[in-house]
Design a protein around this motif. Structure first.
Motif, mmCIF file in Angstrom:
data_model
loop_
_atom_site.group_PDB
_atom_site.id
_atom_site.type_symbol
_atom_site.label_atom_id
_atom_site.label_comp_id
_atom_site.label_asym_id
_atom_site.label_seq_id
_atom_site.Cartn_x
_atom_site.Cartn_y
_atom_site.Cartn_z
ATOM 1 N N GLY A 151 0.804 -1.210 0.000
ATOM 2 C CA GLY A 151 0.000 0.000 0.000
ATOM 3 C C GLY A 151 0.837 1.260 0.000
ATOM 4 O O GLY A 151 0.387 2.315 -0.442
ATOM 5 N N ILE A 152 2.085 1.155 0.497
ATOM 6 C CA ILE A 152 2.987 2.308 0.518
ATOM 7 C C ILE A 152 3.730 2.418 -0.802
ATOM 8 O O ILE A 152 3.821 3.484 -1.396
ATOM 9 C CB ILE A 152 3.976 2.187 1.690
ATOM 10 N N PHE A 153 4.288 1.287 -1.265
ATOM 11 C CA PHE A 153 5.013 1.242 -2.541
ATOM 12 C C PHE A 153 4.234 0.341 -3.495
ATOM 13 O O PHE A 153 4.377 -0.883 -3.468
ATOM 14 C CB PHE A 153 6.432 0.694 -2.350
ATOM 15 N N THR A 154 3.380 0.944 -4.300
ATOM 16 C CA THR A 154 2.491 0.164 -5.165
ATOM 17 C C THR A 154 3.168 -0.305 -6.444
ATOM 18 O O THR A 154 2.600 -1.111 -7.178
ATOM 19 C CB THR A 154 1.261 1.006 -5.545
ATOM 20 N N ASP A 155 4.367 0.194 -6.725
ATOM 21 C CA ASP A 155 5.036 -0.148 -7.978
ATOM 22 C C ASP A 155 5.806 -1.457 -7.808
ATOM 23 O O ASP A 155 7.032 -1.484 -7.749
ATOM 24 C CB ASP A 155 5.982 0.979 -8.405
ATOM 25 N N GLY A 156 5.086 -2.552 -7.720
ATOM 26 C CA GLY A 156 5.694 -3.867 -7.556
ATOM 27 C C GLY A 156 4.656 -4.949 -7.768
ATOM 28 O O GLY A 156 3.446 -4.683 -7.795
ATOM 29 N N GLU A 186 14.889 -5.711 -3.361
ATOM 30 C CA GLU A 186 15.867 -5.524 -4.427
ATOM 31 C C GLU A 186 15.356 -5.959 -5.802
ATOM 32 O O GLU A 186 15.877 -5.510 -6.824
ATOM 33 C CB GLU A 186 17.149 -6.305 -4.107
ATOM 34 N N ILE A 187 14.361 -6.840 -5.828
ATOM 35 C CA ILE A 187 13.920 -7.405 -7.116
ATOM 36 C C ILE A 187 12.505 -6.949 -7.458
ATOM 37 O O ILE A 187 12.294 -6.172 -8.396
ATOM 38 C CB ILE A 187 14.010 -8.945 -7.085
ATOM 39 N N ASN A 188 11.526 -7.442 -6.694
ATOM 40 C CA ASN A 188 10.129 -7.210 -7.075
ATOM 41 C C ASN A 188 9.724 -5.737 -6.983
ATOM 42 O O ASN A 188 8.956 -5.248 -7.820
ATOM 43 C CB ASN A 188 9.209 -8.056 -6.199
ATOM 44 N N TYR A 189 10.191 -5.051 -5.947
ATOM 45 C CA TYR A 189 9.905 -3.624 -5.812
ATOM 46 C C TYR A 189 11.125 -2.777 -6.166
ATOM 47 O O TYR A 189 11.024 -1.809 -6.907
ATOM 48 C CB TYR A 189 9.437 -3.306 -4.383
ATOM 49 N N GLY A 190 12.286 -3.141 -5.628
ATOM 50 C CA GLY A 190 13.486 -2.374 -5.911
ATOM 51 C C GLY A 190 13.951 -2.473 -7.340
ATOM 52 O O GLY A 190 14.703 -1.603 -7.813
ATOM 53 N N VAL A 193 13.211 0.557 -9.166
ATOM 54 C CA VAL A 193 13.823 1.779 -8.639
ATOM 55 C C VAL A 193 15.239 1.885 -9.181
ATOM 56 O O VAL A 193 16.058 0.986 -8.962
ATOM 57 C CB VAL A 193 13.829 1.769 -7.097
ATOM 58 N N THR A 194 15.548 2.947 -9.856
ATOM 59 C CA THR A 194 16.873 3.129 -10.459
ATOM 60 C C THR A 194 17.761 4.057 -9.650
ATOM 61 O O THR A 194 18.953 4.147 -9.927
ATOM 62 C CB THR A 194 16.739 3.704 -11.880
ATOM 63 N N ASP A 196 19.681 5.156 -6.194
ATOM 64 C CA ASP A 196 20.198 4.514 -4.981
ATOM 65 C C ASP A 196 19.562 5.079 -3.723
ATOM 66 O O ASP A 196 19.294 4.335 -2.767
ATOM 67 C CB ASP A 196 21.722 4.675 -4.910
ATOM 68 N N TRP A 197 19.303 6.380 -3.696
ATOM 69 C CA TRP A 197 18.702 6.976 -2.504
ATOM 70 C C TRP A 197 17.255 6.530 -2.334
ATOM 71 O O TRP A 197 16.792 6.304 -1.210
ATOM 72 C CB TRP A 197 18.779 8.501 -2.587
ATOM 73 N N ASP A 198 16.533 6.395 -3.430
ATOM 74 C CA ASP A 198 15.159 5.887 -3.347
ATOM 75 C C ASP A 198 15.138 4.426 -2.909
ATOM 76 O O ASP A 198 14.267 4.014 -2.134
ATOM 77 C CB ASP A 198 14.463 6.039 -4.699
ATOM 78 N N ARG A 199 16.101 3.636 -3.405
ATOM 79 C CA ARG A 199 16.164 2.241 -2.994
ATOM 80 C C ARG A 199 16.513 2.121 -1.518
ATOM 81 O O ARG A 199 16.016 1.247 -0.809
ATOM 82 C CB ARG A 199 17.193 1.487 -3.840
ATOM 83 N N ARG A 200 17.381 2.997 -1.032
ATOM 84 C CA ARG A 200 17.709 2.996 0.392
ATOM 85 C C ARG A 200 16.476 3.282 1.233
ATOM 86 O O ARG A 200 16.250 2.649 2.277
ATOM 87 C CB ARG A 200 18.789 4.050 0.677
#
Length: 556
Positions: A151-156, A186-190, A193-194, A196-200
């Motif tokens: 619900g927070i990160f829907t892009d996955g 790192e895979i399904n949601y990350g 994400v391109t 590094d700060w967003d992935r962190r």
């Protein structure tokens, strides 16, 4: 004969179509294909004769084939086409999708659920009691955590994460939290994400949902207890009853944000609404007969100073091995001169175009429209520094930057640098490292920055430090600086934490936790400048979820 489906989901339109195929008896056959040029064209002709359904998915990925699609649809003869023939098209919102196709067909828009409550309800309504009753308590607890995270990160892809969760729990005796965090983060949601700060940030939030604490029946995901773990003995109706009791509007605490985030969210929505209203207002002439664009151009022309004399600056501040700031100043002057030349030339051409002296090109028309809407023209942004300010504030900021350089040229190297006034702050940071490396005889690759926030104001700084330099100008977002404690602390409720900070480089006084803060020009990590280490009593993950950053300039 055809329908256009605009969706941000890739698999959902296929599921809807297959559902229709299974429940509509007269339709026996269907062809689902991906656009592949001649093969898709021949399949469409065959379907029109036999009465099949054709499904062209992801049309936005084949913009070069869209003219062919327009031709095929325009040539459809209702008298010769089989009555059961249907053509389905799916696409993400795209300006490449033909408008004529949308006008001739039935349109259906599918949008993702907005908010955590809507996402949870959608997910659990797709589950069955048999699925939940056959699952373990551990799986149910982690499933709720995963759905909250989705619900927070829907892009996955939530379905893949659920399958992987069930697979890991079935194959391992101990719960592999690191494996779950890696596959999801790192895979399904990350994987989407391109940055590094967003992935962190994503991984920091995920640690709160994939951890042993969520298995406790009294675990809470937010300080208020609104979002909490529930009894795993409940069936689907029990889960849905809990979900319906959640607030419609998400609270900032579930995202790890401060309550002040609601203020920023409301302001952004209001600014977006007002911007749309401004774009809709009609153009009118003033009482003097001049258009609004002509008045704006005249006002800007009066304020914009002439370009710098580069030769004079180079003569006064020659390139020296001992002082890298001279090179930084010359580079800044050259960059700002290029911007000033574009501004002066475009304003002169715009006035001529408005008076009818020259032909109005598309670039001049866009510029006049930008001036009318109080937006920075694209031709200026292409030569300018990163900024999100509207036109009026942008011009005022430009004048302040030019005055900063002019004072530097007239009075010498300043004791404290306004880092927000640099066209390219990274060059200034490199020059500071070069000065220190050359004076100390140290390789520049082996040194870095340390930071200390000063309580004194900029006017009180009158001398250049022996090592490093003083800077001022960055604004702190998501937290506030406590002058008495000398550390990063929580923002005050309903009080803006954006404030100007003054700090020197190469001074290490850290006595507690250190937090790496992203220092950027506009608030976007794509405009990253440098990361700062600031003392704090909270963990670094706490401030990552708070979205703390230092920003060179505000957007107003």
């Amino acid at each position: 004969f055809f329908n256009a489906v605009l969706s941000v989901y890739e698999a959902l339109p296929i599921k809807l179509l297959l559902y229709q195929l299974l429940h509509i008896k007269p339709i026996r056959n269907a062809v689902i294909c991906v656009i592949q040029g001649p093969w898709a064209e021949s399949m469409m002709h065959d379907a029109m004769e036999r009465g099949h359904w054709v499904f062209f998915q992801n049309c936005h990925l084949a913009p070069s084939w869209m003219p062919t699609l327009v031709r095929l649809i325009e040539n459809i003869n209702p008298l010769k086409v089989h009555e059961n023939f249907r053509l389905w098209l799916t696409s993400l919102p795209s300006n490449k999708f033909p408008v004529s196709v949308l006008q001739k067909g039935s349109k259906m828009t599918i949008e993702p659920p907005r908010g955590i409550k809507a996402n949870l309800q959608k997910t659990y309504m797709s589950l069955t009691n048999d699925f939940l009753s056959s699952s373990t308590k551990v799986f149910k607890s982690l499933l709720l955590s995963l759905c909250l995270f989705h619900g927070i990160f829907t892009d996955g892809n939530l379905n893949i994460c659920i399958s992987q969760l069930k697979m890991f729990l079935d194959e391992y005796q101990d719960i592999p939290y690191k494996g779950l965090q890696y596959t999801a983060g790192e895979i399904n949601y990350g994987g989407h994400v391109t940055d590094d700060w967003d992935r962190r940030c994503l991984l920091s939030v995920l640690e709160d949902f994939y951890c042993p604490a969520v298995l406790s029946s009294d675990h809470v995901y937010s300080a208020s207890g609104v979002y909490q773990q529930i009894d795993t003995k409940l069936d689907i109706k029990g889960y849905l009853a809990y979900i319906r009791g959640l607030p419609i509007n998400d609270t900032p605490e579930i995202f790890g944000l401060h309550d002040n985030a609601n203020i920023s969210f409301a302001q952004n929505e209001a600014f977006a609404l007002l911007e749309a209203v401004v774009r809709l207002q009609p153009r009118a002439t003033s009482a003097g007969g001049k258009t609004l664009e002509e008045e704006i151009v005249a006002g800007i022309v009066e304020k914009i100073p002439p370009p710098f004399d580069v030769e004079e600056v180079m003569e006064k501040y020659p390139v020296l091995y001992e002082e890298s700031m001279n090179t930084v100043l010359i580079q800044e002057v050259i960059r700002y001169n290029k911007l000033l030349e574009v501004i002066c030339l475009s304003l002169r051409d715009t006035v001529k175009a408005l008076k009818g002296s020259v032909v109005v090109s598309s670039a001049l028309e866009l510029m006049a429209r930008s001036l009318f809407n109080n937006a920075v023209p694209d031709m200026w942004q292409g030569k300018a520094y990163a900024s999100l300010k509207p036109l009026a504030s942008w011009v005022s900021d430009l004048l302040q930057r030019i005055n900063f350089l002019q004072r530097w040229i007239s009075n010498g190297i300043p004791p404290a640098f306004w880092i927000s006034g640099f066209f390219f702050p990274q060059a200034f940071l490199t020059g500071t490292l070069q000065n220190y490396a050359r004076r100390s005889g140290t390789s520049i690759d082996t040194i870095g920055f340390d930071f200390e926030v000063l309580v004194k104001s900029v006017s009180e700084i009158t001398e250049i430090p022996d090592t490093g330099c003083y800077i001022h100008g960055p604004f702190l977002e998501g937290a506030r600086w406590d002058n008495k404690a000398g550390q990063l602390t929580e923002s005050q409720l309903k009080t803006s934490s954006l404030r100007d900070l003054c700090m020197p480089y190469l001074q290490d006084t850290h006595t507690s936790w250190s937090c790496s803060v992203c220092f950027c020009t506009t608030g976007h990590s794509t405009n990253y400048v440098i990361s700062l280490e600031l003392p704090t009593r909270h963990t670094q993950r706490h401030w990552i979820k708070r979205g703390v950053a230092l920003i060179c300039a505000l957007d107003y």
